[in-house]
Motif scaffolding. Structure first.
Motif, PDB file in Angstrom:
ATOM      1  N   PRO A   1       6.349  25.122  33.132  1.00 16.91           N
ATOM      2  CA  PRO A   1       6.504  23.716  33.516  1.00 16.91           C
ATOM      3  C   PRO A   1       5.143  23.601  34.411  1.00 16.91           C
ATOM      4  CG  PRO A   1       8.543  24.552  33.820  1.00 16.91           C
ATOM      5  CD  PRO A   1       7.628  25.819  33.577  1.00 16.91           C
ATOM      6  N   ALA A   2       4.671  24.644  35.167  1.00 20.00           N
ATOM      7  CA  ALA A   2       3.382  24.580  36.142  1.00 20.00           C
ATOM      8  C   ALA A   2       2.145  24.240  35.342  1.00 20.00           C
ATOM      9  CB  ALA A   2       3.412  25.773  37.013  1.00 20.00           C
ATOM     10  N   LEU A   3       2.079  24.702  34.222  1.00 18.66           N
ATOM     11  CA  LEU A   3       1.001  24.597  33.282  1.00 18.66           C
ATOM     12  C   LEU A   3       1.072  22.882  33.011  1.00 18.66           C
ATOM     13  CD1 LEU A   3      -1.555  25.296  31.715  1.00 18.66           C
ATOM     14  CD2 LEU A   3       0.095  25.700  29.802  1.00 18.66           C
ATOM     15  N   GLY A   4       2.203  22.611  32.398  1.00 20.88           N
ATOM     16  CA  GLY A   4       2.001  21.027  32.213  1.00 20.88           C
ATOM     17  C   GLY A   4       1.862  20.112  33.302  1.00 20.88           C
TER      18      GLY A   4
ATOM     19  N   MET B   1       4.815  15.683  30.974  1.00 19.45           N
ATOM     20  CA  MET B   1       3.886  16.882  30.136  1.00 19.45           C
ATOM     21  C   MET B   1       4.781  18.000  30.703  1.00 19.45           C
ATOM     22  SD  MET B   1       1.396  17.861  28.643  1.00 19.45           S
ATOM     23  CE  MET B   1       0.108  16.468  28.514  1.00 19.45           C
ATOM     24  N   VAL B   2       5.500  18.166  31.777  1.00 20.03           N
ATOM     25  CA  VAL B   2       6.142  19.508  32.188  1.00 20.03           C
ATOM     26  C   VAL B   2       7.394  19.586  30.857  1.00 20.03           C
ATOM     27  CG1 VAL B   2       8.089  20.163  33.633  1.00 20.03           C
ATOM     28  CG2 VAL B   2       5.887  19.226  34.624  1.00 20.03           C
ATOM     29  N   MET B   3       7.843  18.625  30.502  1.00 21.44           N
ATOM     30  CA  MET B   3       8.972  18.849  29.145  1.00 21.44           C
ATOM     31  C   MET B   3       8.302  19.101  28.022  1.00 21.44           C
ATOM     32  SD  MET B   3      11.743  15.732  29.955  1.00 21.44           S
ATOM     33  CE  MET B   3      10.544  14.488  30.124  1.00 21.44           C
TER      34      MET B   3
ATOM     35  N   GLY C   1       6.169  10.235  36.759  1.00 22.79           N
ATOM     36  CA  GLY C   1       7.017  10.042  35.366  1.00 22.79           C
ATOM     37  C   GLY C   1       5.813  10.711  34.169  1.00 22.79           C
ATOM     38  N   LEU C   2       4.642  10.406  34.454  1.00 23.93           N
ATOM     39  CA  LEU C   2       3.724  11.180  33.455  1.00 23.93           C
ATOM     40  C   LEU C   2       3.788  12.660  33.551  1.00 23.93           C
ATOM     41  CD1 LEU C   2       0.915   8.626  33.480  1.00 23.93           C
ATOM     42  CD2 LEU C   2       2.189   9.030  31.563  1.00 23.93           C
ATOM     43  N   CYS C   3       3.897  12.891  34.899  1.00 19.91           N
ATOM     44  CA  CYS C   3       3.656  14.465  35.212  1.00 19.91           C
ATOM     45  C   CYS C   3       5.002  15.179  34.439  1.00 19.91           C
ATOM     46  CB  CYS C   3       4.000  14.676  36.911  1.00 19.91           C
ATOM     47  SG  CYS C   3       4.438  16.460  37.349  1.00 19.91           S
ATOM     48  N   PHE C   4       6.053  14.765  34.548  1.00 20.72           N
ATOM     49  CA  PHE C   4       7.448  15.323  34.088  1.00 20.72           C
ATOM     50  C   PHE C   4       7.334  15.265  32.471  1.00 20.72           C
ATOM     51  CE2 PHE C   4       8.833  15.463  38.470  1.00 20.72           C
ATOM     52  CZ  PHE C   4       9.412  16.639  38.735  1.00 20.72           C
TER      53      PHE C   4
END
Length: 741
Positions: free
Chosen positions: A244-247, A233-235, A228-231
């Protein structure tokens, strides 16, 4: 008969073929990545004997998710602190190698008539080495303890962060369709700003969130929280215009700084492996054997360019950074391949439709060939170096030896680096926060205030007041924030900046005034700005004494607490932590310097609990460990005390020790001038010739000692008293300046 959607059947084909291919490659002892690529080739339309994937668009979406998980897991292994621990040599070598290979790849492409975008992407593809292949090769050969291996790991760490920067910059270039130095510099500055902002805000907020839910984190909830935290930051990254890879990478790096990071990495491993397999299979699906057959000569040329270019660039970078010839040579041969990030960069060009069709399969083919050659290059790097070293002219050896020795000599303290270490980083982080608050206020706050006040003329003034109110603590930190004392050495080096304090303060004040002027210019007219600035400064001076200072110190204390939480928890073993920290108290580790007033006293007499509120849980003395020492335990010099207590109590205890250290170990002018280092050569008629150091009587004559001898290209550091002095030896002696004046 139930009809299955194409996505499910396609995934079934991919995973079945990938499983069989990876089992085969595991049996053969080859990298699994290569098995995934071949599996993708087998399920592609180019091979008629296997089931073919039909829903290519859905597979592309899955592969993009695979890139996100791949970068997220890479961030969990990375952490920002690693970037500062790899050393200057690894950082310089990685930067030199990437710039060299990008330039070489660009020139190669232009020579073959490719357009500038193809050439630029090709250079970026060549500049990235394969972490997976290298780590696997080192593990299989059992050579992880060697010096060149440590340098290679450091280079790979720096390459990872450079690859992320390249993805962002190449995306910007591909979007505009042209290469502009000014735009590239602007995109780089923008990227740096957002990474710094995410790091500061993330370190401040994420550990607080994880501490509150720590008791609820089982494997299932840990996995869901991490994803959840990963996505999230992706958004956020996509919203502000980054990939998105950077996030995903940034969030992984932030979570790596927390105690939960290691467990998140562990529970995420199966998910990452699944989606990474889908990504690499999708890469293999894009291999066109027809293009490779037609351009086999180009594949061979690019493979040779990769191996030779990576070796030369890494070797030169390591040599220039002060490494030995052997370490530089072995590092260059270890990094002579391209890998995962090269695939991602190549797929970026295809996805954005800015690169030619031949570039992608060319990168895949080169990676496949260099995957096979890498283990052999590493294995034979030592013997090949020995062969080359035996044939290298003596003159070149002497030049390289002198360069390395002079490069590694400890010189004077770099004042600029010292200023940045003690003040610069803190000022930079506070500046980033002020700029971020200004941008947020201008983007979101002003519109909301105007809407609430119904377009009142006071709307801008209210927005300005709120913006300055939030910026206040960070502006105070820029001007008056104390130095960063991260280590015992910093306390000693801070004494060297005493004469520069006025200039440092003036520079910090000017920066704060520039930021205040920038804030004013966004909300009021130029005519009003001068009067408002004077009023702001007067009000700020009063408020700083009331609450701004206290608020800033609270923010800084919590930030540092979150930043060092992982290290504090790793100071003692899990069993010790379980025994001593049943209420999750904070741990601290403190080394006792020899001149400390607590040396030679018992714990009962010192009364740490009564004076500071901290309790000594353990004492580390050399290789001995004393847990739960009693009141009669005596403190010795260089003991390391493991204490626990509240964050504030430990900080007060730490400040007391550091203040005493600074006062008692402050160097005096006399200490710095009592001794000198001198050298002289032994001539043919010298009375020292043929005598040992003990027989020469140098200690009595010069009131000093021989610390080193140069004999031709050989250097002997700390020679024994029985060492015989020969003609033409150069002796280095540390002696009493007063006795020899």
């Amino acid at each position: 008969m139930t009809h299955l959607p194409h996505l499910i059947t396609d995934l079934g084909f991919i995973l079945i073929i990938a499983a069989l291919a990876t089992l085969l490659f595991k049996k053969l002892g080859q990298p699994l990545v290569l098995g995934y690529l071949i599996a993708g080739f087998l399920v592609s339309p180019h091979v008629p004997f296997f089931p073919t994937v039909t829903d290519n668009e859905s597979i592309k979406v899955w592969s993009e998710i695979g890139v996100i998980f791949l970068l997220f897991s890479l961030g969990l292994e990375f952490s920002f602190k690693k970037l500062f621990k790899v050393g200057g040599s690894a950082g310089f070598t990685a930067a030199f190698e990437v710039i060299f290979m990008m330039g070489l790849g660009y020139l190669f492409g232009r020579m073959f008539g490719w357009n500038s975008i193809d050439s630029l992407f090709f250079g970026a593809i060549l500049s990235m080495s394969s972490t997976t292949i290298i780590v696997r090769a080192f593990q299989e050969m059992g050579i992880k303890g060697k010096k060149f291996v440590e340098l290679v790991f450091g280079i790979l760490v720096v390459e990872d962060i450079i690859a992320i920067l390249l993805l962002v910059l190449l995306t910007a270039i591909a979007g505009s369709g042209e290469f502009s130095t000014a735009e590239l510099a602007l995109d780089g500055l923008r990227l740096f700003f957002f990474i710094a902002l995410w790091f500061i805000v993330g370190i401040f907020l994420i550990p607080i969130f994880l501490r509150r839910i720590r008791r609820l984190l089982e494997d299932e909830t840990t996995l869901l929280v991490a994803i959840g935290l990963c996505f999230l930051m992706v958004m956020i990254a996509a919203y502000v215009g980054f990939s998105p890879a950077l996030g995903a990478f940034v969030m992984g790096s932030l979570l790596a700084e927390t105690p939960e990071g290691h467990n998140m990495e562990k529970v995420l491993q199966p998910v990452k492996n699944l989606f990474a397999a889908i990504f690499f299979v999708s890469v293999g699906m894009m291999i066109d054997p027809k293009i490779l057959w037609e351009r086999w000569d180009l594949v061979l040329a690019v493979t040779l360019l990769t191996v030779i270019g990576k070796f030369i660039s890494t070797f030169l970078g390591a040599i220039l950074s002060g490494q030995t010839r052997k370490v530089s040579f072995q590092s260059g041969m270890s990094l002579a391949q391209i890998g995962e990030f090269s695939f991602i960069i190549a797929s970026l060009g295809v996805t954005m439709k800015v690169t030619s069709d031949f570039l992608y399969p060319l990168a895949i083919a080169t990676s496949a060939v260099t995957t096979f050659t890498t283990p052999y290059l590493i294995k034979f790097s030592g013997p090949v170096h020995t062969w080359v070293e035996a044939r290298l002219p003596e003159g070149i050896k002497v030049i390289l030896d002198r360069y390395q020795q002079s490069f590694n000599q400890e010189g004077r303290v770099n004042v600029g680096g010292l200023i940045f270490r003690t003040y610069g980083l803190k000022v930079l982080m506070n500046t980033v926060m002020v700029v971020a608050i200004l941008l947020a206020s201008k983007t979101f706050l002003t519109g909301e205030v105007q809407s609430y006040l119904q377009e009142s003329p006071w709307a801008s003034s209210v927005s300005l007041f709120l913006c300055l109110l939030v910026c206040g603590p960070f502006l105070w930190g820029i001007v008056l924030g104390g130095p960063s004392l991260g280590s015992e050495r910093d306390v000693e080096e801070l004494q060297k900046l005493r004469g520069l304090q006025a200039g440092i303060f003036a520079g910090r004040l000017i920066l704060a005034l520039i930021l205040v002027a920038a804030i004013l210019s966004q909300f009021v007219t130029v005519k009003m700005a001068s009067g408002v600035m004077v009023a702001v400064l007067i009000i700020a001076a009063g408020l700083a004494q009331l609450w701004v200072k206290k608020l800033y110190q609270g923010i800084e204390k919590n930030f540092l607490k979150n930043l060092t939480e992982k290290e504090r928890k790793s100071l003692v073993s899990a069993e010790v932590a379980k025994n001593f920290l049943p209420w999750e108290a904070t741990l601290g580790s403190y080394e006792i310097f020899p001149e400390s007033s607590i040396v030679g006293q018992s714990l009962r007499k010192l009364s740490f609990k009564e004076k500071y509120g901290v309790t000594v849980a353990a004492v580390f003395r050399g290789t001995h460990r004393k847990f739960a020492p009693d009141g009669e335990f005596i403190i010795y010099p260089f003991d390391r005390l493991i204490c626990f207590g509240s964050e504030e109590e430990l900080q007060n205890f730490h400040k007391t020790l550091e203040m005493e250290r600074a006062l008692k170990t402050q160097p005096t002018q006399t200490d710095q001038q009592d001794y000198k280092l001198s050298s002289f050569s032994v001539t043919e008629d010298s009375p020292l010739k043929g005598k040992s150091i003990r027989e020469s009587g140098l200690r009595e004559k010069m009131h000093g000692m021989v610390v080193g001898i140069e004999r031709g290209s050989e250097r002997i550091l700390g020679p024994r008293a029985s060492f015989t002095i020969l003609e033409n030896d150069l002796l280095w002696v540390v002696s009493d300046r007063k006795q020899n004046s």
